[in-house]
Motif scaffolding. Sequence first.
Motif, PDB file in Angstrom:
ATOM      1  N   SER A  95      -3.832  22.581  36.915  1.00 30.43           N
ATOM      2  CA  SER A  95      -3.821  23.088  38.194  1.00 30.43           C
ATOM      3  C   SER A  95      -5.127  23.866  38.689  1.00 30.43           C
ATOM      4  O   SER A  95      -5.005  24.779  39.518  1.00 30.43           O
ATOM      5  N   PRO A 141       4.190  22.312  43.790  1.00 30.36           N
ATOM      6  CA  PRO A 141       5.056  21.247  44.674  1.00 30.36           C
ATOM      7  C   PRO A 141       4.269  20.868  45.824  1.00 30.36           C
ATOM      8  O   PRO A 141       3.579  21.694  46.587  1.00 30.36           O
ATOM      9  N   PRO A 142       4.435  19.761  46.598  1.00 29.12           N
ATOM     10  CA  PRO A 142       3.846  19.455  47.664  1.00 29.12           C
ATOM     11  C   PRO A 142       4.328  20.347  48.832  1.00 29.12           C
ATOM     12  O   PRO A 142       5.519  20.827  48.860  1.00 29.12           O
ATOM     13  N   ARG A 143       3.242  20.617  49.962  1.00 29.91           N
ATOM     14  CA  ARG A 143       3.667  21.628  50.776  1.00 29.91           C
ATOM     15  C   ARG A 143       4.448  21.011  51.825  1.00 29.91           C
ATOM     16  O   ARG A 143       5.285  21.701  52.570  1.00 29.91           O
ATOM     17  N   ARG A 147       7.711  15.155  51.328  1.00 29.81           N
ATOM     18  CA  ARG A 147       7.054  14.917  50.297  1.00 29.81           C
ATOM     19  C   ARG A 147       7.955  15.888  49.199  1.00 29.81           C
ATOM     20  O   ARG A 147       7.786  15.625  48.089  1.00 29.81           O
ATOM     21  N   ARG A 148       8.216  17.408  49.488  1.00 21.18           N
ATOM     22  CA  ARG A 148       8.330  18.172  48.404  1.00 21.18           C
ATOM     23  C   ARG A 148       9.735  17.579  47.982  1.00 21.18           C
ATOM     24  O   ARG A 148      10.242  17.548  46.648  1.00 21.18           O
ATOM     25  N   GLU A 151       9.443  14.711  45.906  1.00 25.33           N
ATOM     26  CA  GLU A 151       9.113  15.016  44.441  1.00 25.33           C
ATOM     27  C   GLU A 151      10.404  15.388  43.706  1.00 25.33           C
ATOM     28  O   GLU A 151      10.699  15.020  42.591  1.00 25.33           O
ATOM     29  N   TRP A 164       7.076  24.465  37.877  1.00 23.99           N
ATOM     30  CA  TRP A 164       6.197  24.346  38.886  1.00 23.99           C
ATOM     31  C   TRP A 164       5.583  25.875  38.944  1.00 23.99           C
ATOM     32  O   TRP A 164       6.224  26.949  38.824  1.00 23.99           O
ATOM     33  N   GLU A 166       4.217  28.069  42.163  1.00 21.24           N
ATOM     34  CA  GLU A 166       4.730  28.154  43.651  1.00 21.24           C
ATOM     35  C   GLU A 166       3.934  29.431  44.296  1.00 21.24           C
ATOM     36  O   GLU A 166       3.585  30.543  43.103  1.00 21.24           O
ATOM     37  N   THR A 174      10.905  26.405  49.051  1.00 24.53           N
ATOM     38  CA  THR A 174      10.979  25.461  47.853  1.00 24.53           C
ATOM     39  C   THR A 174      12.390  25.519  47.362  1.00 24.53           C
ATOM     40  O   THR A 174      12.711  24.454  46.994  1.00 24.53           O
TER      41      THR A 174
END
Length: 281
Positions: A95, A141-143, A147-148, A151, A164, A166, A174
């Motif tokens: 990341s 995670p996607p914002r 999409r979150r 996932e 994850w 975050e 989330t």
Amino acid sequence: MGDGNGGGILYVVATPIGNLADLSGRAREVLATVDRIAAEDTRQTAVLLRHYGLSTPLVAYHEHNEEAMARRLVEALAGGERIALVTDAGTPLVSDPGYRLVRAARAGGLRVEPVPGPSACITALSAAGLPSDRFLFLGFPPRAHARRRAEFAAVRGEPGTLVWYESGRRIVATLSDLIQVLGGDREGVLARELTKLHETFLYGTLASLHGRLERDPEQCLGEMVLLVAGARAEAADEAEARRVLGLLLPELPLKKAVSLTAEITAARRNRIYELALEMRR
Ligand code: SAM
């Protein structure tokens, strides 16, 4: 691809994720002796270097100049330079920037050496007390909400522990999405400020963690890793058996659907039979 023996060396160096004492002896040695250090944020790395009394030249290498800088650094490596790659904290490429440079160096037949050390993912996993024989690291995670959730739905059946990164700004949203998709009963751990003064591990079901953060917003401060227990392998097998039975039962006699499902999936035959009866009803 070359054998990695020509030219200089690219060292991929892990740095502390909080406690500066966590820099390894070899990392210190490498940072002291390379020709220069490619750093995500030179000011941040300067703090580390000052702490260890080092004055190695720094060059900025971050997501905004990655492509051009990777080319320049590969040329310097090919010319015989020894370069260390670091990011603000932890292991580069996890990341964090670095993938393009490592890939380009390898494609150029140059030597790339890891200098291992801290990573927030492994540090959190090592002390969270969730199953660690199998885990899936998913980065941030996607914002975007949709999409979150997509996932989370995609990993609902994953038997291993889910990990994850975050930010404190999004952790409550989330957790809400995780509860919607995985259910509130899954066990989770929020590992905050690892190796720092306010290191905290919060345990509980996803629903209880969510409630705790809503009541105590201080728990949203700082850096954090969220770990969620995976679906047990059996539960994952069962979900797959349900899916296959859903396709076969309308087309075939119950016994035939059960025996085909037993061949296709890893679920137990007795359990498939029970599920089939339940679904027929
Ligand atoms: N490459 C780094 C590594 O190997 O850990 C991760 C970089 S990523 C950009 C930064 C994220 O890692 C933070 O937002 C947080 O989720 C996590 N993180 C980094 N340091 C942490 C710490 N001390 N405690 C908890 N989480 C941390």
